[in-house]
Design an enzyme around this catalytic site. Structure first.
Site, PDB file in Angstrom:
ATOM      1  N   GLN A  10       7.073   3.766   3.922  1.00 54.40           N
ATOM      2  CA  GLN A  10       5.670   3.361   3.961  1.00 54.40           C
ATOM      3  C   GLN A  10       5.475   2.091   4.802  1.00 54.40           C
ATOM      4  O   GLN A  10       4.441   1.935   5.448  1.00 54.40           O
ATOM      5  CB  GLN A  10       5.185   3.135   2.526  1.00 54.40           C
ATOM      6  CG  GLN A  10       3.694   3.298   2.339  1.00 54.40           C
ATOM      7  CD  GLN A  10       3.246   4.736   2.157  1.00 54.40           C
ATOM      8  OE1 GLN A  10       3.889   5.489   1.435  1.00 54.40           O
ATOM      9  NE2 GLN A  10       2.172   5.120   2.802  1.00 54.40           N
ATOM     10  N   THR A  24      -4.412  13.475   5.344  1.00 54.73           N
ATOM     11  CA  THR A  24      -2.995  13.604   5.700  1.00 54.73           C
ATOM     12  C   THR A  24      -2.767  14.899   6.483  1.00 54.73           C
ATOM     13  O   THR A  24      -2.128  14.905   7.544  1.00 54.73           O
ATOM     14  CB  THR A  24      -2.094  13.559   4.450  1.00 54.73           C
ATOM     15  OG1 THR A  24      -2.536  12.502   3.604  1.00 54.73           O
ATOM     16  CG2 THR A  24      -0.647  13.339   4.822  1.00 54.73           C
ATOM     17  N   ASN A  75      -1.958  19.129  -1.497  1.00 57.93           N
ATOM     18  CA  ASN A  75      -3.054  18.556  -0.723  1.00 57.93           C
ATOM     19  C   ASN A  75      -2.752  18.488   0.782  1.00 57.93           C
ATOM     20  O   ASN A  75      -3.593  18.858   1.609  1.00 57.93           O
ATOM     21  CB  ASN A  75      -3.354  17.160  -1.289  1.00 57.93           C
ATOM     22  CG  ASN A  75      -4.367  16.420  -0.471  1.00 57.93           C
ATOM     23  OD1 ASN A  75      -4.020  15.593   0.368  1.00 57.93           O
ATOM     24  ND2 ASN A  75      -5.629  16.731  -0.671  1.00 57.93           N
ATOM     25  N   LYS A 114       0.847  -1.192   0.000  1.00 56.44           N
ATOM     26  CA  LYS A 114       0.000   0.000   0.000  1.00 56.44           C
ATOM     27  C   LYS A 114       0.875   1.231   0.000  1.00 56.44           C
ATOM     28  O   LYS A 114       1.794   1.357   0.810  1.00 56.44           O
ATOM     29  CB  LYS A 114      -0.883   0.007   1.270  1.00 56.44           C
ATOM     30  CG  LYS A 114      -1.833   1.185   1.323  1.00 56.44           C
ATOM     31  CD  LYS A 114      -3.076   0.937   0.501  1.00 56.44           C
ATOM     32  CE  LYS A 114      -3.849   2.206   0.169  1.00 56.44           C
ATOM     33  NZ  LYS A 114      -3.371   2.891  -1.069  1.00 56.44           N
ATOM     34  N   ASP A 137       0.014  10.700  -4.546  1.00 55.61           N
ATOM     35  CA  ASP A 137       1.145  11.314  -3.844  1.00 55.61           C
ATOM     36  C   ASP A 137       1.400  12.600  -4.633  1.00 55.61           C
ATOM     37  O   ASP A 137       0.494  13.082  -5.335  1.00 55.61           O
ATOM     38  CB  ASP A 137       2.358  10.370  -3.824  1.00 55.61           C
ATOM     39  CG  ASP A 137       3.430  10.790  -2.812  1.00 55.61           C
ATOM     40  OD1 ASP A 137       3.291  10.476  -1.628  1.00 55.61           O
ATOM     41  OD2 ASP A 137       4.405  11.463  -3.205  1.00 55.61           O
ATOM     42  N   SER A 152      -6.875   5.771   3.672  1.00 52.19           N
ATOM     43  CA  SER A 152      -6.896   4.893   2.495  1.00 52.19           C
ATOM     44  C   SER A 152      -7.309   3.477   2.902  1.00 52.19           C
ATOM     45  O   SER A 152      -8.090   2.821   2.212  1.00 52.19           O
ATOM     46  CB  SER A 152      -5.512   4.834   1.838  1.00 52.19           C
ATOM     47  OG  SER A 152      -5.346   5.887   0.927  1.00 52.19           O
ATOM     48  N   LYS A 155       5.300   1.675  -3.067  1.00 54.06           N
ATOM     49  CA  LYS A 155       5.231   3.025  -3.643  1.00 54.06           C
ATOM     50  C   LYS A 155       5.502   2.918  -5.130  1.00 54.06           C
ATOM     51  O   LYS A 155       6.152   1.985  -5.583  1.00 54.06           O
ATOM     52  CB  LYS A 155       6.309   3.905  -3.006  1.00 54.06           C
ATOM     53  CG  LYS A 155       6.029   5.393  -3.129  1.00 54.06           C
ATOM     54  CD  LYS A 155       5.153   5.863  -1.980  1.00 54.06           C
ATOM     55  CE  LYS A 155       4.796   7.304  -2.078  1.00 54.06           C
ATOM     56  NZ  LYS A 155       4.174   7.756  -0.809  1.00 54.06           N
TER      57      LYS A 155
HETATM   58  N1  GLU Z   1       1.102   9.043  -0.556  1.00 56.58           N
HETATM   59  C1  GLU Z   1       0.577   8.992   0.775  1.00 56.58           C
HETATM   60  C2  GLU Z   1       1.679   8.676   1.760  1.00 56.58           C
HETATM   61  O1  GLU Z   1       2.799   9.088   1.566  1.00 56.58           O
HETATM   62  C3  GLU Z   1      -0.657   8.111   0.899  1.00 56.58           C
HETATM   63  C4  GLU Z   1      -0.512   6.702   0.456  1.00 56.58           C
HETATM   64  C5  GLU Z   1      -1.830   5.926   0.388  1.00 56.58           C
HETATM   65  O2  GLU Z   1      -2.874   6.479   0.691  1.00 56.58           O
HETATM   66  O3  GLU Z   1      -1.752   4.765   0.017  1.00 56.58           O
HETATM   67  O4  GLU Z   1       1.473   8.084   2.786  1.00 56.58           O
END
Ligand code: GLU
Length: 445
Positions: free
Chosen positions: A111, A210, A241, A90, A166, A377, A126
């Site tokens: 992540q 976020t 965002n 994820k 992202d 998410s 990612k």
């Molecule tokens: N890009 C976001 C992060 O850095 C969200 C990732 C997601 O929702 O899967 O955590």
């Protein structure tokens, strides 16, 4: 530093040459794990850390597409499926000309721990591309997304790998990506992508998650230290965002946000930034912040300046990696800044973090402070799995509870492994241990 960790860092550096962001992220985590290793010798004997630092799978692909002039363009696509111990891979997709495999590996590595800290069932991954969406028409963005998905679709799925947005990937891109995915697989598989529009399976509150989550985390840190947010001055870097919704929540909770920024410079508004004006400029018109003083003449636009020069009590780096270095940290400390909470991924350099520690500035690390996005998410995946949609209030309440729990875990693990009050340390060890326990139970995988 133990000889084992030192040797391991060297091995990782040798194996991943030319990927400084990735090795920076790895070093930061490995340094925190020393006290864990001395209590759990099985980590070293099973070579768990070396396994953890090697992605389970890395996918690189060509993305050919036609621009509005009919010229064929070629970009590079990436998906790094880093760790699936706790659930499907994820993590978001980043579209930015600076994207390299090393950058995606750093983000995927972070992540793993961030997702683990949420307490939800999500692994770490990612992806992205070196495609530059700036200045491209909607039609070009659509053709690019369709071509990108032409390859990506065979690797993702609600139980396999679940991308989201992202930098450079927002609601518009997710719409094109999901539309292409649905067509390619001939199934309405909602849970395979998150950050979807709320009209077709997206979660209410995901857009805000976020930024809101980062402020909820900061609020917990402040409460723990008998401080508050009301009437305090803040600066937020970025105006994407994450930054926008951090600004909104800070203002809702009574703080005054004096400045934010984009790649062209900083906007300073002593009266407090106007969220709606920022939204109009960045979300709708997609143009430079230099336009802000046209809406509010009291404000000042400072070309090529960073927000950290604006004196503040609390600072929120919400733009990008390594955007806040030692000299910025010195400026913040000089101006009496008491808290830094990371909304972006790895925005503070190791030297800056070190200085915050020395000077007693409260530091909320990205893995914990920006976990709200991916947490919601995962809530979107839960809603999709049951074909339901929760209210905004329901999602927001769950987000607050998750951020509270992450804050508690950070303090618990920091204390347990001899670094009381050190959030970065607690986030790394807490995030790591949940993944490590699962990996042990799986044997050598
Ligand atoms: N890009 C976001 C992060 O850095 C969200 C990732 C997601 O929702 O899967 O955590």
């Amino acid at each position: 530093m133990s000889a084992y960790i030192e040797q391991l860092i060297q091995t990782i550096a040798d194996r991943n040459q030319g990927e400084p962001l990735f090795t920076q992220a790895v070093e930061e985590v490995l340094h925190s794990l020393e006290p864990v290793l001395s209590r759990h010798p099985e980590i070293e004997s099973s070579n768990l850390l070396e396994r953890l630092c090697e992605p389970e799978r890395q996918i690189l692909f060509r993305v050919p597409w036609e621009d509005d002039e009919g010229r064929v363009q070629v970009n590079r696509g990436f998906r790094v499926e880093f760790n699936s111990a706790l659930g499907p891979y994820k993590g978001g997709l980043r579209f930015n000309p600076a994207v390299t495999l090393g950058m995606i590996k750093f983000l995927g590595f972070e992540q793993i721990f961030k997702n683990s800290l949420t307490g939800l069932m999500i692994g770490g991954g990612k992806g992205g591309s070196d495609f530059n969406p700036k200045g491209r028409s909607d039609a070009e963005i659509m053709r690019f997304c369709q071509s990108f998905m032409m390859e990506l679709h065979r690797h993702i799925g609600e139980k396999t790998d679940v991308p989201a947005g992202d930098m450079g990937v927002g609601a518009r891109e997710i719409g094109y990506l999901f539309g292409a995915y649905k067509r390619l697989i001939n199934r309405y598989e909602l849970g395979a992508i998150t950050g979807k529009g709320v009209g077709y399976g997206g979660s209410l509150g995901r857009k805000e998650a976020t930024g809101f989550g980062c402020v909820y985390f900061a609020t917990e840190m402040l409460a723990e230290h008998k401080l508050q947010l009301e009437r305090k001055t803040c600066v937020v870097s970025g105006s994407g965002n994450v930054a926008l919704y951090a600004i909104k929540k800070l203002q809702n909770l009574g703080a005054r946000v004096l400045a934010c920024s984009d790649s062209t410079g900083t906007v300073y508004d002593a009266a407090g930034l106007d969220f709606n004006a920022l939204r109009l400029i960045k979300e709708i018109e997609r143009c430079s912040l230099s336009k802000y003083p046209m809406i509010h003449s009291r404000a000042e636009f400072r070309p090529n300046k960073k927000v950290w020069e604006v004196p503040c009590e609390y600072a929120f780096p919400c733009a990008t990696q390594n955007e806040l270095d030692l000299s910025d940290a010195e400026t913040l400390v000089e101006h009496g800044c008491k808290l830094v909470a990371e909304g972006a991924n790895m925005p503070c350099t190791p030297e800056a973090i070190h200085l915050f520690g020395e000077k007693g500035v409260l530091f909320g690390p990205a893995k914990a402070a920006n976990a709200g996005g991916v947490a919601v998410s995962a809530l979107e995946m839960q809603q999709n799995a049951t074909w339901t949609q929760w209210t905004f209030e329901e999602v927001d309440q769950r987000l607050q509870a998750i951020m509270k729990q992450i804050h508690k875990s950070c303090l618990f693990y920091a204390n347990r492994y001899g670094q009381p009050g050190n959030y970065a340390h607690g986030a790394n060890t807490g995030g790591f241990l949940r993944v490590a326990e699962a990996m042990f139970e799986f044997g050598v995988t």
